[in-house]
Design an enzyme around this catalytic site. Structure first.
Site, PDB file in Angstrom:
ATOM      1  N   CYS A 103       0.600  -1.274   0.165  1.00  9.38           N
ATOM      2  CA  CYS A 103       0.204  -0.011   0.183  1.00  9.38           C
ATOM      3  C   CYS A 103       0.935   1.131   0.017  1.00  9.38           C
ATOM      4  CB  CYS A 103      -0.928  -0.135   1.229  1.00  9.38           C
ATOM      5  SG  CYS A 103      -0.472   1.128   2.798  1.00  9.38           S
ATOM      6  N   GLU A 104       0.568   2.306  -0.900  1.00 11.37           N
ATOM      7  CA  GLU A 104       1.421   3.259  -0.972  1.00 11.37           C
ATOM      8  C   GLU A 104       1.296   4.328   0.231  1.00 11.37           C
ATOM      9  OE1 GLU A 104       0.063   5.100  -4.650  1.00 11.37           O
ATOM     10  OE2 GLU A 104      -1.438   6.297  -3.836  1.00 11.37           O
ATOM     11  N   HIS A 105       0.046   4.128   0.983  1.00  8.45           N
ATOM     12  CA  HIS A 105      -0.183   5.022   2.267  1.00  8.45           C
ATOM     13  C   HIS A 105       0.953   4.583   3.394  1.00  8.45           C
ATOM     14  CE1 HIS A 105      -3.940   5.576   0.383  1.00  8.45           C
ATOM     15  NE2 HIS A 105      -3.275   6.553  -0.037  1.00  8.45           N
ATOM     16  N   HIS A 106       1.110   3.361   3.632  1.00  7.68           N
ATOM     17  CA  HIS A 106       1.736   3.057   4.764  1.00  7.68           C
ATOM     18  C   HIS A 106       3.067   2.037   4.387  1.00  7.68           C
ATOM     19  CE1 HIS A 106      -2.301   3.645   5.985  1.00  7.68           C
ATOM     20  NE2 HIS A 106      -1.661   4.332   6.833  1.00  7.68           N
ATOM     21  N   GLN A 144      -5.390  -0.343  -3.808  1.00 11.46           N
ATOM     22  CA  GLN A 144      -6.119  -1.520  -4.533  1.00 11.46           C
ATOM     23  C   GLN A 144      -7.051  -1.187  -5.647  1.00 11.46           C
ATOM     24  OE1 GLN A 144      -7.889  -4.442  -1.826  1.00 11.46           O
ATOM     25  NE2 GLN A 144      -9.232  -5.208  -3.425  1.00 11.46           N
ATOM     26  N   HIS A 172      -5.259  -6.235   3.952  1.00  9.67           N
ATOM     27  CA  HIS A 172      -4.328  -5.243   3.922  1.00  9.67           C
ATOM     28  C   HIS A 172      -3.654  -5.046   5.581  1.00  9.67           C
ATOM     29  CE1 HIS A 172      -5.518  -2.634   0.223  1.00  9.67           C
ATOM     30  NE2 HIS A 172      -6.438  -3.750   0.404  1.00  9.67           N
ATOM     31  N   CYS A 174      -2.081  -2.789   6.689  1.00 12.66           N
ATOM     32  CA  CYS A 174      -1.985  -1.616   7.238  1.00 12.66           C
ATOM     33  C   CYS A 174      -3.396  -1.412   8.118  1.00 12.66           C
ATOM     34  CB  CYS A 174      -1.736  -0.360   6.517  1.00 12.66           C
ATOM     35  SG  CYS A 174      -3.133  -0.281   5.066  1.00 12.66           S
TER      36      CYS A 174
HETATM   37 ZN   LIG Z   1      -2.299   1.189   4.001  1.00 12.10          ZN
END
Ligand SMILES: [Zn+2]
Length: 214
Positions: A103-106, A144, A172, A174
């Protein structure tokens, strides 16, 4: 046009065969990444010189390059190199393609399965190529939803079939390890073109892959 006869259905079950093994890592990138990870170890309160951690920055540097190797691959030319003229016009389904992404956020993993279907319009491709397209887009920093759409667009743009369907079911880390801690929640995303925008065709596909979406 598409007739509701006997769709071809395939399961990709020899898991890791599609992942490209990296034999040579870029030494400069590896060096620089290692330096950063050593610093990260210090910042989280660790001692990067203790025995167990001595080689960790180097291992993580290589692991990250492995996990994000998708940037090196052009999925459209991958498919274009394996297109075959064929008059078959039934649904071709590749289901249960194992998927690992970040995931690109975490920068934490999300993983699950992708199910891909298309209805040929003059061209087919190798089944393993479909799985490699999933890999090429998965092995990047992703969300996703975008991953689902990119796989769909890649197949639509190259094979130009009568329709493409992509469903991804993923967990996920995260979500599971931090924040809301929804331990067993599975996120399902889907995207369709052409013939799959018709309900009957879409329902048939969803029935075959066995998701509870319909
Ligand atoms: Zn994430």
């Amino acid at each position: 046009m598409y007739h509701k006869n006997t769709p071809m259905e395939f399961t990709i079950n020899n898991h890791n065969s599609n992942y490209q093994k990296i034999e040579k890592y870029n030494p400069e990138v590896t060096d620089e990444l290692s330096g950063h990870y050593k610093k990260i170890l210090e910042l989280v309160g660790e001692d990067p010189t203790r025995e167990g951690l001595e080689k960790t920055p180097l291992r993580v540097a290589k692991a990250m390059q492995f996990l994000l190797q998708g940037y090196e691959i052009d999925p459209e030319s991958l498919l274009k190199s394996a297109m075959f003229k064929e008059d078959y016009r039934q649904m071709v389904i590749v289901k249960d393609i194992e998927l690992f992404s970040m995931c690109e956020h975490h920068m934490l993993p999300f993983f699950g399965k992708a199910h891909v279907a298309y209805i040929p319009n003059g061209y087919i491709t190798g089944l393993s190529k479909v799985a490699r397209v999933v890999d090429a887009f998965s092995r990047r920093l992703q969300v996703q939803e975008r991953l689902t759409t990119q796989i769909k667009e890649c197949i639509q743009n190259t094979l130009q079939p009568l329709g493409v369907a992509v469903v991804i079911e993923a967990q996920h880390l995260c979500m599971q390890m931090r924040g809301v801690q929804k331990q067993h929640s599975v996120t399902t995303t889907s995207d369709f073109t052409g013939a799959f925008t018709r309900e009957a065709t879409r329902i048939e596909f969803l029935r075959i892959i066995g998701t509870p979406m319909h």
